[in-house]
Design a protein around this motif. Structure first.
Motif, mmCIF file in Angstrom:
data_model
loop_
_atom_site.group_PDB
_atom_site.id
_atom_site.type_symbol
_atom_site.label_atom_id
_atom_site.label_comp_id
_atom_site.label_asym_id
_atom_site.label_seq_id
_atom_site.Cartn_x
_atom_site.Cartn_y
_atom_site.Cartn_z
ATOM 1 N N LEU A 137 -14.168 -1.556 7.590
ATOM 2 C CA LEU A 137 -14.957 -2.778 7.806
ATOM 3 C C LEU A 137 -14.983 -3.214 9.275
ATOM 4 O O LEU A 137 -15.431 -4.317 9.590
ATOM 5 N N GLY A 138 -14.451 -2.401 10.158
ATOM 6 C CA GLY A 138 -14.445 -2.765 11.581
ATOM 7 C C GLY A 138 -13.164 -3.478 11.974
ATOM 8 O O GLY A 138 -12.132 -3.339 11.307
ATOM 9 N N GLU A 139 -13.242 -4.268 13.077
ATOM 10 C CA GLU A 139 -12.001 -4.843 13.635
ATOM 11 C C GLU A 139 -11.691 -6.243 13.121
ATOM 12 O O GLU A 139 -10.610 -6.776 13.351
ATOM 13 N N GLU A 140 -12.629 -6.853 12.456
ATOM 14 C CA GLU A 140 -12.422 -8.212 11.948
ATOM 15 C C GLU A 140 -11.445 -8.209 10.748
ATOM 16 O O GLU A 140 -11.318 -7.199 10.065
ATOM 17 N N GLY A 200 -6.309 -12.746 7.276
ATOM 18 C CA GLY A 200 -6.466 -11.571 6.408
ATOM 19 C C GLY A 200 -5.928 -10.288 7.016
ATOM 20 O O GLY A 200 -5.024 -10.310 7.852
ATOM 21 N N THR A 201 -6.512 -9.175 6.622
ATOM 22 C CA THR A 201 -6.049 -7.832 7.017
ATOM 23 C C THR A 201 -7.236 -7.074 7.626
ATOM 24 O O THR A 201 -8.382 -7.316 7.246
ATOM 25 N N ALA A 233 -6.416 -5.583 -8.358
ATOM 26 C CA ALA A 233 -5.901 -6.216 -7.133
ATOM 27 C C ALA A 233 -4.641 -5.499 -6.653
ATOM 28 O O ALA A 233 -4.478 -5.241 -5.450
ATOM 29 N N LEU A 234 -3.750 -5.129 -7.590
ATOM 30 C CA LEU A 234 -2.510 -4.438 -7.206
ATOM 31 C C LEU A 234 -2.819 -3.063 -6.595
ATOM 32 O O LEU A 234 -2.153 -2.623 -5.666
ATOM 33 N N CYS A 235 -3.833 -2.395 -7.129
ATOM 34 C CA CYS A 235 -4.255 -1.099 -6.565
ATOM 35 C C CYS A 235 -4.737 -1.301 -5.128
ATOM 36 O O CYS A 235 -4.339 -0.569 -4.208
ATOM 37 N N LEU A 236 -5.606 -2.300 -4.928
ATOM 38 C CA LEU A 236 -6.154 -2.558 -3.587
ATOM 39 C C LEU A 236 -5.029 -2.924 -2.611
ATOM 40 O O LEU A 236 -5.021 -2.473 -1.462
ATOM 41 N N GLU A 237 -4.073 -3.715 -3.067
ATOM 42 C CA GLU A 237 -2.947 -4.107 -2.206
ATOM 43 C C GLU A 237 -2.154 -2.871 -1.778
ATOM 44 O O GLU A 237 -1.768 -2.751 -0.619
ATOM 45 N N GLU A 238 -1.911 -1.979 -2.752
ATOM 46 C CA GLU A 238 -1.131 -0.762 -2.430
ATOM 47 C C GLU A 238 -1.911 0.158 -1.475
ATOM 48 O O GLU A 238 -1.344 0.743 -0.562
ATOM 49 N N MET A 239 -3.214 0.254 -1.689
ATOM 50 C CA MET A 239 -4.033 1.152 -0.861
ATOM 51 C C MET A 239 -4.180 0.658 0.575
ATOM 52 O O MET A 239 -4.197 1.446 1.506
ATOM 53 N N TYR A 240 -4.305 -0.651 0.739
ATOM 54 C CA TYR A 240 -4.643 -1.176 2.070
ATOM 55 C C TYR A 240 -3.576 -2.078 2.675
ATOM 56 O O TYR A 240 -3.795 -2.655 3.748
ATOM 57 N N GLY A 241 -2.413 -2.212 2.016
ATOM 58 C CA GLY A 241 -1.324 -3.021 2.559
ATOM 59 C C GLY A 241 -1.724 -4.467 2.772
ATOM 60 O O GLY A 241 -1.308 -5.090 3.762
ATOM 61 N N LEU A 250 -9.688 -9.664 0.544
ATOM 62 C CA LEU A 250 -10.473 -9.048 -0.538
ATOM 63 C C LEU A 250 -10.420 -9.910 -1.803
ATOM 64 O O LEU A 250 -9.424 -10.587 -2.076
ATOM 65 N N PHE A 251 -11.514 -9.837 -2.561
ATOM 66 C CA PHE A 251 -11.668 -10.647 -3.787
ATOM 67 C C PHE A 251 -12.365 -9.757 -4.832
ATOM 68 O O PHE A 251 -13.582 -9.580 -4.798
ATOM 69 N N PRO A 252 -11.569 -9.126 -5.744
ATOM 70 C CA PRO A 252 -12.198 -8.244 -6.751
ATOM 71 C C PRO A 252 -12.897 -9.029 -7.869
ATOM 72 O O PRO A 252 -12.425 -10.102 -8.265
#
Ligand code: SF4
Length: 220
Positions: free
Chosen positions: A94-97, A88-89, A125-133, A101-103
């Motif tokens: 959320l810390g270092e782990e 994952g990313t 999902a596309l918004c979350l992808e853009e926000m957090y790479g 993500l699952f909306p």
């Protein structure tokens, strides 16, 4: 959107359900409640409480704000689950782990198939992808009435269709023209039926202009 205006993400589902309904809501600011919208609103209000909870490694984040400049959309996810996964990313909050993500979008009633809800979820999902790479392969619709989940896979086709819907929405808003009615069985459960008057061409505004004009003619 070029001018930086963001459209509420839920309009993806409205536009997919009926272009005219989206136009009446977005351009003419029309609203009317019926039994379907009231049930959906009441059930939705119960889940809109911002909260983060950890259970057995999974993080549950409710009412999460999301935005996409690329799509010109902004809104909220009812729930985003973060599942620990070495592929994952890393998310700063959320810390270092690493997580995937699952909306999850909550809908009223029992389990059913609704393409418009699936596109709305894909937009989240596309918004979350853009926000957090990150990359998000799947999400789910949770039907409150039956407590059942319908898993949705964000295929290339879905991603493309979601982007095209966002583009059409933005174009419709820019042009300020409400699309013509597409009379169908869905009109029977549409809360805007009285305002829309399916069968009458043009926007409700245009129709009212005509009514006022003929009223004035009679008075003169
Ligand atoms: S009544 Fe029918 S055409 Fe009119 S907004 Fe509703 S679904 Fe669309």
């Amino acid at each position: 959107m070029e001018d930086g205006r963001l459209i509420p993400l839920s309009y993806i589902s409205q536009y997919c359900f009926c272009k005219r309904r989206a136009g009446l809501l977005l351009i003419e600011r029309q609203w009317n409640e019926n039994e379907y919208t009231a049930a959906g609103r009441l059930e939705h209000e119960k889940v809109h409480i911002q909260n983060t909870e950890r259970r057995q490694g999974t993080v549950f984040m409710s009412d999460m704000q999301v935005t996409s400049r690329k799509l010109g959309l902004s809104g909220k996810c009812d729930m985003v689950e973060a599942h620990p996964d070495p592929c994952g990313t890393v998310f700063p909050f959320l810390g270092e782990e690493k997580y995937i993500l699952f909306p999850i979008e909550y809908k009223h009633g029992g389990l059913r198939s609704n393409a418009e809800y699936e596109l709305q979820l894909c937009a989240q999902a596309l918004c979350l992808e853009e926000m957090y790479g990150c990359r998000i392969e799947k999400g789910a619709l949770f039907y409150i009435g039956s407590h059942r989940r319908k898993e949705v896979t964000f295929t290339d086709e879905y991603r493309e269709l979601t982007a095209k819907t966002a583009e059409s929405l933005s174009k419709m808003l820019e042009e300020g023209r409400v699309p013509a009615a597409e009379t169908a069985a869905k009109c029977g459960r549409c809360s805007l039926n009285d305002i829309c008057m399916p069968g009458v061409s043009g926007s409700a505004g245009e129709y009212m202009d005509k009514v006022y004009a003929s009223f004035k003619e009679v008075q003169e």
